[in-house]
Scaffold this active site. Structure first.
Site, mmCIF file in Angstrom:
data_model
loop_
_atom_site.group_PDB
_atom_site.id
_atom_site.type_symbol
_atom_site.label_atom_id
_atom_site.label_comp_id
_atom_site.label_asym_id
_atom_site.label_seq_id
_atom_site.Cartn_x
_atom_site.Cartn_y
_atom_site.Cartn_z
ATOM 1 N N ARG A 114 5.950 10.889 5.927
ATOM 2 C CA ARG A 114 5.991 10.600 4.503
ATOM 3 C C ARG A 114 5.149 11.592 3.701
ATOM 4 O O ARG A 114 5.463 11.934 2.587
ATOM 5 C CB ARG A 114 5.499 9.152 4.289
ATOM 6 N N TYR A 115 4.015 12.008 4.286
ATOM 7 C CA TYR A 115 3.101 12.948 3.624
ATOM 8 C C TYR A 115 3.129 14.262 4.408
ATOM 9 O O TYR A 115 3.253 14.239 5.629
ATOM 10 C CB TYR A 115 1.671 12.391 3.615
ATOM 11 N N ARG A 118 0.632 14.856 7.694
ATOM 12 C CA ARG A 118 0.393 13.842 8.717
ATOM 13 C C ARG A 118 1.656 13.027 9.017
ATOM 14 O O ARG A 118 2.497 12.852 8.133
ATOM 15 C CB ARG A 118 -0.750 12.907 8.334
ATOM 16 N N CYS A 127 2.097 -6.092 19.500
ATOM 17 C CA CYS A 127 0.736 -6.349 18.972
ATOM 18 C C CYS A 127 0.134 -7.545 19.695
ATOM 19 O O CYS A 127 0.859 -8.402 20.200
ATOM 20 C CB CYS A 127 0.782 -6.690 17.486
ATOM 21 N N CYS A 131 0.319 -10.529 12.619
ATOM 22 C CA CYS A 131 -0.297 -10.942 11.353
ATOM 23 C C CYS A 131 0.824 -11.309 10.391
ATOM 24 O O CYS A 131 1.771 -10.528 10.221
ATOM 25 C CB CYS A 131 -1.112 -9.798 10.767
ATOM 26 N N CYS A 134 2.174 -8.723 7.851
ATOM 27 C CA CYS A 134 2.479 -7.379 8.342
ATOM 28 C C CYS A 134 3.485 -6.650 7.442
ATOM 29 O O CYS A 134 4.484 -7.219 7.010
ATOM 30 C CB CYS A 134 3.032 -7.454 9.761
ATOM 31 N N ARG A 136 5.129 -3.977 8.406
ATOM 32 C CA ARG A 136 6.140 -3.285 9.205
ATOM 33 C C ARG A 136 7.005 -4.266 9.993
ATOM 34 O O ARG A 136 7.296 -4.068 11.166
ATOM 35 C CB ARG A 136 5.439 -2.273 10.126
ATOM 36 N N ASP A 295 1.508 -5.549 0.820
ATOM 37 C CA ASP A 295 2.835 -5.045 0.448
ATOM 38 C C ASP A 295 3.802 -6.215 0.351
ATOM 39 O O ASP A 295 3.661 -7.209 1.083
ATOM 40 C CB ASP A 295 3.326 -4.056 1.513
ATOM 41 N N ASP A 332 0.317 0.425 -2.148
ATOM 42 C CA ASP A 332 1.420 1.307 -1.767
ATOM 43 C C ASP A 332 2.579 1.039 -2.714
ATOM 44 O O ASP A 332 3.058 -0.104 -2.802
ATOM 45 C CB ASP A 332 1.821 1.056 -0.313
ATOM 46 N N LYS A 339 0.662 6.109 -1.926
ATOM 47 C CA LYS A 339 -0.481 5.275 -2.340
ATOM 48 C C LYS A 339 -0.842 5.502 -3.805
ATOM 49 O O LYS A 339 -0.852 6.631 -4.273
ATOM 50 C CB LYS A 339 -1.696 5.602 -1.489
HETATM 51 S S1 SF4 Z 1 -0.653 -5.803 10.712
HETATM 52 FE FE1 SF4 Z 1 1.357 -5.720 11.751
HETATM 53 S S2 SF4 Z 1 1.233 -3.918 13.082
HETATM 54 FE FE2 SF4 Z 1 -0.887 -4.419 12.478
HETATM 55 S S3 SF4 Z 1 -1.658 -5.754 14.137
HETATM 56 FE FE3 SF4 Z 1 -0.833 -7.094 12.528
HETATM 57 S S4 SF4 Z 1 1.294 -7.470 13.140
HETATM 58 FE FE4 SF4 Z 1 0.599 -5.693 14.301
#
Ligand code: SF4
Length: 390
Positions: A114-115, A118, A127, A131, A134, A136, A295, A332, A339
């Site tokens: 994206r940048y 990097r 994971c 979370c 998340c 993603r 997000d 974001d 950002k």
């Molecule tokens: S934020 Fe998303 S990618 Fe990061 S540890 Fe939690 S579930 Fe996994």
């Protein structure tokens, strides 16, 4: 001097040796309502959420993190991070499957570019905790694990063929869910590419399974330096005796550690919690780096704060917290806009040559620009502009 960090005790029947083994923690990850109930009380709605929310986002947590959030001294705020919620199923004010626009910046399966200088290398989708906020969800927790041989080769070839790439961010999923041998292979393959200056590892492991950070692991980082570590603590209680030990092991072995937190509704959206987290991190030589706005990922509306609330938390910390303790509040721009930093606005007046500010404690003064400026000549920077490490 220092803090008395919380100690996470294993439940009855689990030996200390098992508890302190990261492999045991992974093998015994909790995924069902019945397993969660061994660590925390669940309402009927919460039990129902396990059935309903799993289809849109996987559910998993290590026993360690469940005991930290629940156990004998529960923290309901932290439980909101790991516990599915029926609210995930309702339509929010805004929701996107891929809020960072990563899929349109994915030149090959596991690389997001994206940048210019990097890339993100998504080495696993697995994971140790899923979370609920998340960003993603389009990739994480879909049982894809490590890239196939061809995907891996295409990722490395892409990095090698783009000399503008200076940093490779290992992400996922969580890269530290890979075993030591595999992780070392990835690090050494990436570090052998001449124009790559450094590797960053983004991981929630020091928070959810700190026993994963071992002498063997930090030796891998030392052998493949420079490695920068991006930790992810959201709440002061998450800094336990075990995680403090993990962070010190990293720092003592020359790994710079930064923390990226997410400002979460009902979890940490109070200046006292942000400040307490920052102070604890600094005492362990970890720099509070970013404080992200959540997000608008699908099913996260109930965990998002308004921009106004985030700015007000930041403003109230501005004078109190030192620059070292102050994470950068950042949002974001949805759909891959990059950002946007959010700063409190102290300016009250401007002219062609000056600006006037009122600071955090009410002092007002004018800053007048210098009478003359000297600009750097293009010839004096051309060496640096055209530099490519080799
Ligand atoms: S934020 Fe998303 S990618 Fe990061 S540890 Fe939690 S579930 Fe996994």
């Amino acid at each position: 001097m220092g803090y008395e960090f919380y100690k996470v005790e294993p439940p009855p029947g689990v030996s200390f040796e098992d508890w302190m083994s990261w492999k045991w923690q992974y093998r015994n990850s909790l995924s069902t309502a019945e397993q969660f109930q061994q660590y925390m009380e669940l309402s009927e709605d919460q039990v129902l959420a396990f059935e309903k929310a799993r289809a849109s986002f996987n559910i998993r947590v290590t026993p360690y993190y469940a005991a930290l959030a629940g156990g004998s001294d529960p923290v309901p705020g932290i439980q909101r991070i790991l516990m599915p919620d029926l609210k995930e199923l309702s339509l929010g004010a805004q929701q996107m499957l891929d809020p960072l626009g990563e899929n349109k910046n994915r030149p090959t399966e596991r690389i997001v570019h994206r940048y210019p200088d990097r890339v993100l290398f998504m080495v696993t989708d697995f994971c140790s905790v899923y979370c609920r906020y998340c960003t993603r969800k389009h990739f994480t927790g879909k049982d894809q694990a490590f890239p196939s041989k061809d995907e891996y080769t295409r990722a490395l070839d892409y990095i090698a063929n783009h000399s503008e790439i200076r940093e490779v961010i290992l992400s996922g999923g969580d890269p530290l869910t890979l075993g030591d041998a595999r992780l070392e292979k990835v690090l050494s393959d990436v570090q052998q590419i001449p124009h790559v200056d450094l590797v960053r590892i983004g991981s929630r492991i020091p928070t959810v399974a700190p026993m994963r950070i071992s002498e063997e692991l930090v030796n891998i980082f030392r052998r493949n330096k420079p490695v920068y570590f991006m930790a992810h603590f959201n709440h002061p209680r998450e800094i336990t005796q075990e995680s403090a030990h993990a962070l010190e092991l990293l720092v003592d072995n020359g790994v710079p550690v930064f923390n990226q937190m997410v400002l979460l509704n009902g979890v940490n959206n109070h200046p006292a919690l942000v400040y307490a987290l920052s102070r604890r991190l600094l005492s362990l030589r970890v720099k509070p780096y970013y404080m992200f706005q959540v997000d608008p990922s699908e099913g996260t509306d109930h965990l998002r704060t308004s921009i106004e609330q985030s700015e007000s938390i930041q403003k109230s910390l501005w004078g109190k917290a030192s620059g070292l303790a102050m994470p950068n509040l950042s949002l974001d721009i949805p759909d891959g806009g990059g950002k946007a930093p959010l700063y409190p606005d102290f300016e009250i007046h401007r002219t062609q040559h000056s600006r006037t500010y009122t600071g955090w404690d009410g002092v007002t003064a004018e800053y007048i620009n210098p009478a003359k400026e000297t600009l750097i000549k293009p010839d004096d920077v051309s060496f640096y502009e055209n530099e490519t490490p080799s």
